[in-house]
Design an enzyme around this catalytic site. Structure first.
Site, PDB file in Angstrom:
ATOM      1  N   GLU A   6       0.740  -1.688   0.255  1.00  0.00           N
ATOM      2  CA  GLU A   6       0.294  -0.107  -0.108  1.00  0.00           C
ATOM      3  C   GLU A   6       1.084   1.131  -0.122  1.00  0.00           C
ATOM      4  OE1 GLU A   6      -3.158   1.863   2.680  1.00  0.00           O
ATOM      5  OE2 GLU A   6      -3.007   0.155   3.184  1.00  0.00           O
TER       6      GLU A   6
ATOM      7  N   VAL B 125       1.942   4.805   0.781  1.00  0.00           N
ATOM      8  CA  VAL B 125       0.729   5.764   2.038  1.00  0.00           C
ATOM      9  C   VAL B 125       2.103   6.380   1.894  1.00  0.00           C
ATOM     10  CG1 VAL B 125       1.327   6.024   5.008  1.00  0.00           C
ATOM     11  CG2 VAL B 125       1.092   3.755   4.010  1.00  0.00           C
TER      12      VAL B 125
ATOM     13  N   ASP C 289       7.907  -3.157  17.501  1.00  0.00           N
ATOM     14  CA  ASP C 289       9.129  -1.963  16.829  1.00  0.00           C
ATOM     15  C   ASP C 289       8.686  -1.053  16.858  1.00  0.00           C
ATOM     16  OD1 ASP C 289      11.757  -1.106  16.836  1.00  0.00           O
ATOM     17  OD2 ASP C 289      11.629  -2.171  14.225  1.00  0.00           O
TER      18      ASP C 289
ATOM     19  N   LYS D  21       7.719   3.280  17.009  1.00  0.00           N
ATOM     20  CA  LYS D  21       8.688   4.175  17.228  1.00  0.00           C
ATOM     21  C   LYS D  21       8.594   5.244  16.383  1.00  0.00           C
ATOM     22  CE  LYS D  21      11.161   2.008  13.695  1.00  0.00           C
ATOM     23  NZ  LYS D  21      13.703   1.423  13.969  1.00  0.00           N
ATOM     24  N   PRO D  22       8.356   6.650  16.315  1.00  0.00           N
ATOM     25  CA  PRO D  22       7.780   7.246  15.612  1.00  0.00           C
ATOM     26  C   PRO D  22       8.068   6.893  13.846  1.00  0.00           C
ATOM     27  CG  PRO D  22       8.680   8.306  17.670  1.00  0.00           C
ATOM     28  CD  PRO D  22       9.065   7.523  17.681  1.00  0.00           C
TER      29      PRO D  22
ATOM     30  N   ASN E 132       8.209   4.535  12.237  1.00  0.00           N
ATOM     31  CA  ASN E 132       7.166   3.275  12.173  1.00  0.00           C
ATOM     32  C   ASN E 132       5.781   4.021  12.249  1.00  0.00           C
ATOM     33  OD1 ASN E 132       9.642   1.558  11.619  1.00  0.00           O
ATOM     34  ND2 ASN E 132       8.932   0.430  13.330  1.00  0.00           N
TER      35      ASN E 132
ATOM     36  N   ASP F 197       5.915  -1.197   9.277  1.00  0.00           N
ATOM     37  CA  ASP F 197       7.132  -2.549   9.457  1.00  0.00           C
ATOM     38  C   ASP F 197       6.337  -3.303  10.751  1.00  0.00           C
ATOM     39  OD1 ASP F 197       9.703  -3.346   9.128  1.00  0.00           O
ATOM     40  OD2 ASP F 197      10.465  -1.059  10.221  1.00  0.00           O
TER      41      ASP F 197
END
Length: 324
Positions: free
Chosen positions: A44, A46, A93, A95-96, A98, A122
């Site tokens: 997809e 994004v 995992d 985190k910003p 991701n 991710d």
């Protein structure tokens, strides 16, 4: 050579979310894959910014409107992660970088009431909680630290697979919320060695949110309590699910009492002693020695005064006898 099952774990983690029980607009989907190491032909598309970039673009005083906007944005992130958890996938995992945020409808005071769109990316380290799928991911995990250090939970740094569950993602979300509110990370690990970084994550409490916050006034104590509960070292003391964390955020936004409570003084004292056993033991020895010295000095003074009083009484008695 990479392990042939590594891409399988990565792709199944995301495709499982897209295929089990419906689809979520907040989770990026990929095509289903077989037990073959392949690169998916399409994913997809994004558009937007990663969460850290999105928040940096909104730099400035953390006004009441901006605080509300960031908390509602975080609530959307929680909803997306909870969606994955409901389908048996732990991200591990978060985190910003991701988390992608669209720049559409991003005005917190917009009359439309629409906010930005959140996408979780991710799932390469995702752990499948379905027992039939665990073997594929566990083969690559035993004794290996996986994840991004600054957002990893204590149990992840110890490679404790049995302790990794949805509360691991709760911890990462707590780190993300801390950064969204304070403008800095809870721990500065940029100049530390790996050994020291792991020790800090497992033993040291994060800087108080009101101390670390940059460019904002004092943050509400309830927010400190929410973040603190999400960042507890012991998973048993964290929110048990992402939904509970999101619910407390919603309660705060609605001016309702939050369910989390700050740790008691006894608990904080116990944890301090556990973190600093050697120092506390040495201090206790010194304190005992000081107290023993004080007791000795006081008892000596008492005995000296008693002897002095007795001597005065004896002298008075002898004086009376001499007169007669």
């Amino acid at each position: 050579m990479r392990h042939p099952l590594r891409p399988l774990a990565a792709l199944l983690g995301a495709s499982l979310i897209a295929s089990c029980g419906g689809d979520s607009e907040s989770v990026v989907s990929v095509p289903a894959v077989s037990f073959v190491e392949v690169t998916p032909a399409s994913v997809e598309l994004v558009l937007g910014d990663t969460l850290d970039r999105f928040v940096r673009k909104r730099s400035g005083p953390l006004t009441g409107a901006e605080l509300s906007f960031r908390l509602r944005l975080f609530r959307q992130i929680c909803d997306a992660v909870h969606y994955a958890h409901q389908r048996g996938v732990i991200h591990r995992d978060l985190k910003p970088p991701n988390i992608m945020i669209s720049d559409e409808n991003s005005d917190p005071e917009s009359a439309s009431g629409l906010g930005p769109t959140v996408k979780i990316l991710d799932f390469g380290l995702a752990r499948i909680t379905d027992p039939d799928m665990q073997a594929a991911t566990m083969m690559t995990e035993v004794g290996v630290i996986r994840g991004t250090l600054a957002y990893m939970s204590p149990e992840q740094t110890r490679s404790d697979l049995d302790a990794v569950d949805v509360r691991t993602d709760v911890y990462a979300l707590g780190m993300i919320l801390y950064e969204m509110l304070a403008g800095v990370r809870a721990y500065d690990l940029t100049t530390t060695t790996l050994v020291d970084a792991l020790r800090i994550i497992c033993e040291e409490p994060p800087r108080p949110l009101h101390v670390a916050s940059v460019g904002s006034g004092p943050l509400d104590r309830d927010l400190e309590t929410i973040v603190g509960k999400a960042l507890e070292k012991d998973p048993e003391r964290r929110y048990s699910t992402v939904a509970e964390l999101a619910d407390d955020i919603e309660r705060y936004l609605d001016d309702r009492p939050i369910l989390a409570r700050p740790p008691s003084a006894a608990y904080r004292t116990r944890k301090f002693v556990q973190r600093h056993r050697t120092g506390v033991a040495a201090a206790a020895i010194v304190l005992v020695a000081i107290l023993a010295g004080i007791v000795g000095v006081v008892s000596g003074l008492v005995r000296a005064r008693a002897a002095e009083a007795q001597a005065r009484r004896d002298a008075a008695t002898a004086s009376k006898v001499a007169v007669f």
